[in-house]
Design an enzyme around this catalytic site. Structure first.
Site, mmCIF file in Angstrom:
data_model
loop_
_atom_site.group_PDB
_atom_site.id
_atom_site.type_symbol
_atom_site.label_atom_id
_atom_site.label_comp_id
_atom_site.label_asym_id
_atom_site.label_seq_id
_atom_site.Cartn_x
_atom_site.Cartn_y
_atom_site.Cartn_z
ATOM 1 N N ASP A 22 -21.955 44.728 11.586
ATOM 2 C CA ASP A 22 -22.502 45.542 10.616
ATOM 3 C C ASP A 22 -22.456 44.859 9.242
ATOM 4 O O ASP A 22 -21.505 44.864 8.814
ATOM 5 C CB ASP A 22 -22.045 46.874 10.626
ATOM 6 N N ASP A 72 -25.576 39.991 14.416
ATOM 7 C CA ASP A 72 -26.628 41.256 14.388
ATOM 8 C C ASP A 72 -26.099 42.481 15.039
ATOM 9 O O ASP A 72 -25.175 42.275 15.504
ATOM 10 C CB ASP A 72 -27.983 41.005 15.054
ATOM 11 N N ARG A 118 -33.427 35.875 6.608
ATOM 12 C CA ARG A 118 -35.076 35.960 6.473
ATOM 13 C C ARG A 118 -35.405 37.408 6.933
ATOM 14 O O ARG A 118 -34.872 37.960 8.026
ATOM 15 C CB ARG A 118 -35.462 34.831 7.581
ATOM 16 N N GLY A 158 -28.467 38.919 10.544
ATOM 17 C CA GLY A 158 -29.598 39.825 10.969
ATOM 18 C C GLY A 158 -30.550 38.909 11.800
ATOM 19 O O GLY A 158 -31.974 38.814 11.317
ATOM 20 N N HIS A 161 -35.720 42.656 2.004
ATOM 21 C CA HIS A 161 -36.807 43.380 1.467
ATOM 22 C C HIS A 161 -36.871 45.026 1.962
ATOM 23 O O HIS A 161 -37.539 45.699 1.542
ATOM 24 C CB HIS A 161 -38.080 42.641 1.553
#
Ligand code: SAM
Length: 436
Positions: free
Chosen positions: A302, A276, A318, A253, A322
């Site tokens: 993906d 990504d 990173r 990502g 979240h």
């Protein structure tokens, strides 16, 4: 402990922390800049500000606690409910106040500034005074304002300016809707990524079903993310982890690749794979052109399906976990686990929630703990973390995790924690494969 004892201890913490902060600036052989200074200090642009950030957490937390103890409670509550600073910052950035004042280092009267920025002189003066009262711009003579150390960050080509533009719009609109949202019978009880505060306040606009992420113009978010990473000091990770022993890193990502770029510069023998979604990599490639040719590879895919980049020395994530629920974060980590070889490591770089009380021994979840009588989580010294947590809730119906929660999700995905690195605002959690 009496209030007088609390005050004396807090004063001692403040004195010690303030002197340590001065030492950090002076290490560069340059004095600490005053608030009137327009010159950047080498520490302002250094990648590694970890020591200063830790000192400032202590200083901000202790100063806020001291004032809260001594001021009448109603005074403090009123100050906290009536903070228009964000709205004034928004006008300053949109109307380019700092760009105009940069042409007049000795200051410009609001009558003249008004003609340049298109805001009525009386209104302009009120907005500038709110900001100057908190040391952003300075009033050099009645109604004449000049830039200072803070306001030069609002000049349009400064990365912080894009961040202010982004944060002061979406976040504040959602925050205003929060009190109605939490008691809405449908949205308030939902944990779906399609029923967040963002969708609630746009429910008449036909946005239902579209996530915050999908709605955002990718390029706008990416620009803001680059600034955010520089403000929160994400590149500190380059200085606390042992990168030089690695040969292959997969940035999972990777976004615009801000981290990879700095890593490639610092470690000439590392090869980075940026993994990504195709649409993000298409944007990223425009930025990269032929930089670091031969040392960087772009792989589309993906992470909920599979990461086809096998057996790298390190998988780096990173700001990834979240904005996903525990269930989705587990799928991502399982994909990473599948791609890892027996000696691969995984490094999760995310914000980390700190509780207001110690959970064990002398530390909260392996993180630094503030000295007594401060709140163990540094209180106001870590307020951005709690705002970040709220932003995750309002935008994605997710939240920041404690290190223990991260470690537990890793365990479920077949990973064993090796070390937690406290980066003041974020942390690094290093994992290895649990069963080789
Ligand atoms: C919040 S950004 C973080 C970017 C970067 N790691 C950083 O810190 O600057 C999240 C990134 O995850 C990527 N992403 C989202 N869903 C993905 C998926 N299913 N597979 C791979 N990447 C994905 C996005 O395109 C975006 O670049």
């Amino acid at each position: 402990m009496s209030a007088r004892d609390h005050v004396d201890s807090l004063l001692a913490i403040i004195k010690e922390a303030a002197h340590s902060a001065l030492d950090e600036y002076e290490k560069y052989g340059t004095p600490t800049p005053t608030l009137d200074s327009l010159d950047s200090h080498p520490l302002d642009i250094a990648d590694d500000k970890l020591k200063l950030k830790k000192i400032v957490s202590k200083l901000e937390g202790a100063c806020d606690q001291l004032c809260t103890i001594l001021a009448p409670p109603s005074h403090t509550i009123m100050n906290r409910s009536q903070d228009f600073g964000w709205a004034c910052l928004r006008v300053a950035v949109r109307q380019k106040f700092a760009d105009e004042l940069a042409k007049h280092p000795d200051g410009l009267h609001v009558d003249a500034l008004s003609k340049k920025v298109g805001v009525h002189p009386m209104k302009l003066a009120s907005i500038l005074r709110v900001l100057a009262a908190k040391h952003c711009f300075r009033e050099v003579s009645p109604d004449t304002f000049a830039n200072n150390r803070l306001s030069i960050n609002l000049i349009s080509d400064h990365s912080v300016s894009a961040l202010v533009d982004f944060i002061t719009e979406e976040g504040q609109r959602s925050a205003l809707a929060l009190s109605d949202y939490v008691v809405d019978p449908q949205f308030g009880q939902s944990l779906s990524m399609s029923e967040t505060v963002f969708q609630y306040r746009n429910r008449d606009e036909g946005l239902q079903g579209l996530t915050f992420y999908q709605w955002l113009q990718l390029s706008v978010m990416m620009k803001a993310m680059v600034s955010m990473n520089s403000v929160i000091g994400s590149l500190t990770a380059l200085h606390v982890y042992s990168w030089s022993s690695l040969q292959s890193v997969c940035d999972v990502g990777s976004g615009m690749g801000g981290f990879s770029r700095s890593l490639l510069k610092m470690c000439p023998s590392i090869h980075v794979t940026q993994f990504d979604l195709p649409e993000t990599l298409a944007l990223a490639k425009q930025h990269w052109k032929d930089d670091f040719a031969g040392r960087v590879t772009f792989v589309e895919g993906d992470f909920f399906d599979k990461i086809p980049v096998q057996n790298c020395d390190l998988y780096y994530l990173r700001n990834i976990l979240h904005n996903w629920t525990d269930e989705k974060a587990l799928i991502i980590l399982k994909s990473v686990r599948e791609a890892m070889g027996p000696h691969s490591r995984t490094l999760v770089h995310d914000h980390v929630l700190r509780h207001m009380f110690p959970t064990s021994g002398s530390s909260t979840d392996g993180l630094d703990m503030a000295p007594k009588p401060m709140l163990p989580n540094y209180g106001a010294g870590q307020i951005r973390l709690y705002h970040q947590d709220l932003t995750m809730m309002m935008s994605y119906n997710t939240r920041e995790r404690t290190t223990t929660e991260m470690i537990n999700i890793g365990k479920e995905a077949g990973l064993r924690v090796l070390k937690v690195f406290d980066l003041a605002e974020m942390c690094l959690v290093e994992f290895e494969v649990a069963e080789k």
